[in-house]
Design a protein around this motif. Structure first.
Motif, PDB file in Angstrom:
ATOM      1  N   GLY A 197      -4.203   8.444   8.922  1.00  0.00           N
ATOM      2  CA  GLY A 197      -3.317   8.547  10.075  1.00  0.00           C
ATOM      3  C   GLY A 197      -3.027   7.164  10.611  1.00  0.00           C
ATOM      4  O   GLY A 197      -3.177   6.158   9.912  1.00  0.00           O
TER       5      GLY A 197
ATOM      6  N   MET B 156      -2.108   5.051  21.458  1.00  0.00           N
ATOM      7  CA  MET B 156      -0.942   5.705  20.844  1.00  0.00           C
ATOM      8  C   MET B 156      -1.315   6.374  19.519  1.00  0.00           C
ATOM      9  O   MET B 156      -0.695   7.344  19.106  1.00  0.00           O
ATOM     10  CB  MET B 156       0.146   4.671  20.562  1.00  0.00           C
TER      11      MET B 156
ATOM     12  N   PHE C 229       4.476   4.707  16.644  1.00  0.00           N
ATOM     13  CA  PHE C 229       5.244   5.257  17.775  1.00  0.00           C
ATOM     14  C   PHE C 229       4.341   5.341  18.999  1.00  0.00           C
ATOM     15  O   PHE C 229       3.111   5.282  18.884  1.00  0.00           O
ATOM     16  CB  PHE C 229       5.773   6.657  17.419  1.00  0.00           C
TER      17      PHE C 229
ATOM     18  N   LYS D 227      -4.480   2.707  10.322  1.00  0.00           N
ATOM     19  CA  LYS D 227      -3.449   1.664  10.186  1.00  0.00           C
ATOM     20  C   LYS D 227      -3.632   0.588  11.258  1.00  0.00           C
ATOM     21  O   LYS D 227      -3.450  -0.605  11.012  1.00  0.00           O
ATOM     22  CB  LYS D 227      -2.059   2.281  10.240  1.00  0.00           C
TER      23      LYS D 227
ATOM     24  N   HIS E  99       5.565  13.509  15.252  1.00  0.00           N
ATOM     25  CA  HIS E  99       5.575  14.918  14.835  1.00  0.00           C
ATOM     26  C   HIS E  99       5.165  15.819  16.000  1.00  0.00           C
ATOM     27  O   HIS E  99       5.494  16.997  16.028  1.00  0.00           O
ATOM     28  CB  HIS E  99       4.612  15.141  13.656  1.00  0.00           C
TER      29      HIS E  99
ATOM     30  N   ASP F 156       2.402  10.391  18.322  1.00  0.00           N
ATOM     31  CA  ASP F 156       2.745  10.935  17.013  1.00  0.00           C
ATOM     32  C   ASP F 156       4.127  11.582  17.108  1.00  0.00           C
ATOM     33  O   ASP F 156       4.303  12.552  17.837  1.00  0.00           O
ATOM     34  CB  ASP F 156       1.686  11.962  16.575  1.00  0.00           C
TER      35      ASP F 156
ATOM     36  N   SER G  85      -3.837  12.172  11.056  1.00  0.00           N
ATOM     37  CA  SER G  85      -2.718  12.694  10.292  1.00  0.00           C
ATOM     38  C   SER G  85      -2.959  14.158   9.950  1.00  0.00           C
ATOM     39  O   SER G  85      -4.104  14.550   9.695  1.00  0.00           O
ATOM     40  CB  SER G  85      -2.580  11.909   8.981  1.00  0.00           C
TER      41      SER G  85
ATOM     42  N   SER H 243      -3.959  12.800   3.184  1.00  0.00           N
ATOM     43  CA  SER H 243      -3.994  11.493   3.840  1.00  0.00           C
ATOM     44  C   SER H 243      -5.327  11.348   4.539  1.00  0.00           C
ATOM     45  O   SER H 243      -5.910  12.312   5.006  1.00  0.00           O
ATOM     46  CB  SER H 243      -2.841  11.385   4.829  1.00  0.00           C
TER      47      SER H 243
ATOM     48  N   SER I 174       4.372   4.316   4.454  1.00  0.00           N
ATOM     49  CA  SER I 174       3.821   5.578   4.951  1.00  0.00           C
ATOM     50  C   SER I 174       4.895   6.664   4.977  1.00  0.00           C
ATOM     51  O   SER I 174       5.973   6.514   4.395  1.00  0.00           O
ATOM     52  CB  SER I 174       3.252   5.344   6.368  1.00  0.00           C
ATOM     53  N   ASN I 175       4.553   7.768   5.651  1.00  0.00           N
ATOM     54  CA  ASN I 175       5.528   8.868   5.781  1.00  0.00           C
ATOM     55  C   ASN I 175       6.136   8.883   7.173  1.00  0.00           C
ATOM     56  O   ASN I 175       6.621   9.901   7.652  1.00  0.00           O
ATOM     57  CB  ASN I 175       4.830  10.205   5.474  1.00  0.00           C
TER      58      ASN I 175
ATOM     59  N   LYS J  64       0.850  -1.187   0.000  1.00  0.00           N
ATOM     60  CA  LYS J  64       0.000   0.000   0.000  1.00  0.00           C
ATOM     61  C   LYS J  64       0.884   1.235   0.000  1.00  0.00           C
ATOM     62  O   LYS J  64       1.797   1.375   0.823  1.00  0.00           O
ATOM     63  CB  LYS J  64      -0.932  -0.007   1.224  1.00  0.00           C
TER      64      LYS J  64
ATOM     65  N   GLY K   1      -2.942   8.409  16.536  1.00  0.00           N
ATOM     66  CA  GLY K   1      -3.675   9.645  16.280  1.00  0.00           C
ATOM     67  C   GLY K   1      -3.929   9.791  14.792  1.00  0.00           C
ATOM     68  O   GLY K   1      -3.584   8.922  13.988  1.00  0.00           O
TER      69      GLY K   1
HETATM   70  N1  ADP Z   1       1.300   6.910  17.251  1.00  0.00           N
HETATM   71  C1  ADP Z   1       1.653   7.337  16.003  1.00  0.00           C
HETATM   72  N2  ADP Z   1       2.761   6.843  15.413  1.00  0.00           N
HETATM   73  C2  ADP Z   1       3.130   7.250  14.186  1.00  0.00           C
HETATM   74  N3  ADP Z   1       2.441   8.159  13.443  1.00  0.00           N
HETATM   75  C3  ADP Z   1       1.319   8.689  13.995  1.00  0.00           C
HETATM   76  C4  ADP Z   1       0.872   8.292  15.289  1.00  0.00           C
HETATM   77  N4  ADP Z   1      -0.275   8.987  15.574  1.00  0.00           N
HETATM   78  C5  ADP Z   1      -0.525   9.753  14.500  1.00  0.00           C
HETATM   79  N5  ADP Z   1       0.420   9.595  13.554  1.00  0.00           N
HETATM   80  C6  ADP Z   1       0.425  10.317  12.266  1.00  0.00           C
HETATM   81  O1  ADP Z   1       0.048   9.430  11.205  1.00  0.00           O
HETATM   82  C7  ADP Z   1       0.764   9.829  10.038  1.00  0.00           C
HETATM   83  C8  ADP Z   1       0.795   8.681   9.048  1.00  0.00           C
HETATM   84  O2  ADP Z   1      -0.522   8.556   8.537  1.00  0.00           O
HETATM   85  P1  ADP Z   1      -0.895   9.224   7.103  1.00  0.00           P
HETATM   86  O3  ADP Z   1      -0.430  10.631   7.078  1.00  0.00           O
HETATM   87  O4  ADP Z   1      -2.331   8.965   6.847  1.00  0.00           O
HETATM   88  O5  ADP Z   1       0.042   8.402   6.153  1.00  0.00           O
HETATM   89  P2  ADP Z   1      -0.329   7.590   4.846  1.00  0.00           P
HETATM   90  O6  ADP Z   1      -0.273   8.559   3.724  1.00  0.00           O
HETATM   91  O7  ADP Z   1       0.687   6.563   4.795  1.00  0.00           O
HETATM   92  O8  ADP Z   1      -1.714   6.999   5.047  1.00  0.00           O
HETATM   93  C9  ADP Z   1       2.128  10.181  10.567  1.00  0.00           C
HETATM   94  O9  ADP Z   1       2.814  11.036   9.674  1.00  0.00           O
HETATM   95  C10 ADP Z   1       1.789  10.870  11.892  1.00  0.00           C
HETATM   96  O10 ADP Z   1       1.694  12.258  11.721  1.00  0.00           O
END
Ligand code: ADP
Ligand code: VHF
Length: 285
Positions: free
Chosen positions: A232, A220, A194, A236, A199, A197, A224, A229, A188-189, A28, A222
């Protein structure tokens, strides 16, 4: 904080072993990987690296299905400023425009390596309705049989709030279950799940393996901040639940760099989700 390795820890495994031993994989691709965040342009050089990885997997006898996001992100360029949320009808039109450009890029990249490509645009009904699901699965199996790499996305141009999946994390997980895949890779990005987040909290720690999605793990995740996107980390983890219930592994890894699958194989940071026991008799569609 309890151990970040859920359940009984297992001998250290390499991601390479997990990927190499998978007969069938779903990859994906998140919007932020394939579409430049500022311009919406398709990241061509990056796509070349992904396809190089995919072709390498296929050449060694594995089967790969790609679930790609990015149609809305790419098509949004037609609507001028990229910094505003599109209305539903604009989003549908953007997806209709962007999907063509996405598929052209996938087609050209695969063609340069002697492979064909097949497009499937799915709705929730195509997965939830058993007859339509069997139909979609048959098409995917046939594409794999003739050496065309299937590229799947949601049919954003016509889905509405009532009948849409809304995110490709869960769509990819359902497709993996549909075709009895062995591994689902969410590129993903971010490096993986984690403790918060990263970020928001640079001290957040990467969770490397999950065997049970506990309330602690769920807390944990959250949403995005990325504009296009949709899921978030929340979606996932929903995808991970689908995977673990269906009995296949899932891995979240950062796909931003070139050759994203090779990066996982080479032991790059990631979060692996393991079902309790490989369910040999997992429900079949
Ligand atoms: N616990 C977490 N661990 C990692 N990322 C997180 C967490 N909670 C929220 N996020 C956010 O989710 C984002 C990844 O989801 P998203 O931006 O939708 O990526 P994608 O395009 O792969 O779907 C990360 O960049 C981060 O900002
Ligand atoms: N079907 C949508 C994908 C929505 C989605 O899940 O995006 P992302 O969270 O970046 O994987 C599109 O192609 O824009």
């Amino acid at each position: 904080m309890s151990s970040l390795v859920q359940q009984d820890s297992i001998p250290a495994i390499t991601s390479a072993v997990q990927l190499l031993s998978a007969r069938r994989l779903i990859v994906k691709v998140g919007s932020a990987l394939i579409a430049d965040a500022d311009t919406g342009e398709i990241r061509g050089p990056w796509l070349e690296g992904l396809i190089e990885d995919v072709v390498r997997f296929v050449a060694r006898g594995q089967q790969v299905i790609i679930v790609t996001s990015g149609a809305v992100a790419v098509g949004s360029r037609r609507f001028g400023r990229l910094d505003r949320r599109l209305q539903i009808v604009e989003k549908q039109a953007a997806a209709a425009i962007g999907q063509v450009q996405l598929m052209h890029a996938y087609d050209q990249s695969l063609k340069r390596r002697g492979f064909g490509v097949g497009q499937l645009l799915l709705t929730a009904e195509d997965v939830d309705n058993q007859h339509r699901c069997l139909n979609a699965r048959a098409t995917l199996e046939q594409l794999l049989k003739v050496g065309a790499v299937p590229v799947v996305n949601e049919n954003d141009a016509t889905t509405t709030a009532e009948n849409c999946f809304g995110d490709n994390d869960r769509l990819a997980a359902r497709v993996a279950h549909m075709v009895n895949a062995d591994v689902l890779i969410l590129l993903s990005n971010v490096d993986g799940l984690f403790t918060q987040d990263p970020h928001d909290n640079p001290l957040a720690r990467l969770v490397t393996e999950v065997r049970c999605i506990t309330p602690e793990i769920e807390a944990m995740a959250g949403h995005s901040a990325a504009r296009h996107s949709s899921g978030g980390m929340v979606t996932k983890l929903m995808a991970a639940k689908i995977a673990m219930d269906a009995g296949y592994e899932m891995v979240i890894a950062n796909g931003i760099k070139s050759y994203p699958l090779a990066a996982i194989e080479n032991g790059g940071p990631s979060t692996w989700f393991f079902p309790r026991a490989k369910d040999k008799d997992r429900a079949r569609y």
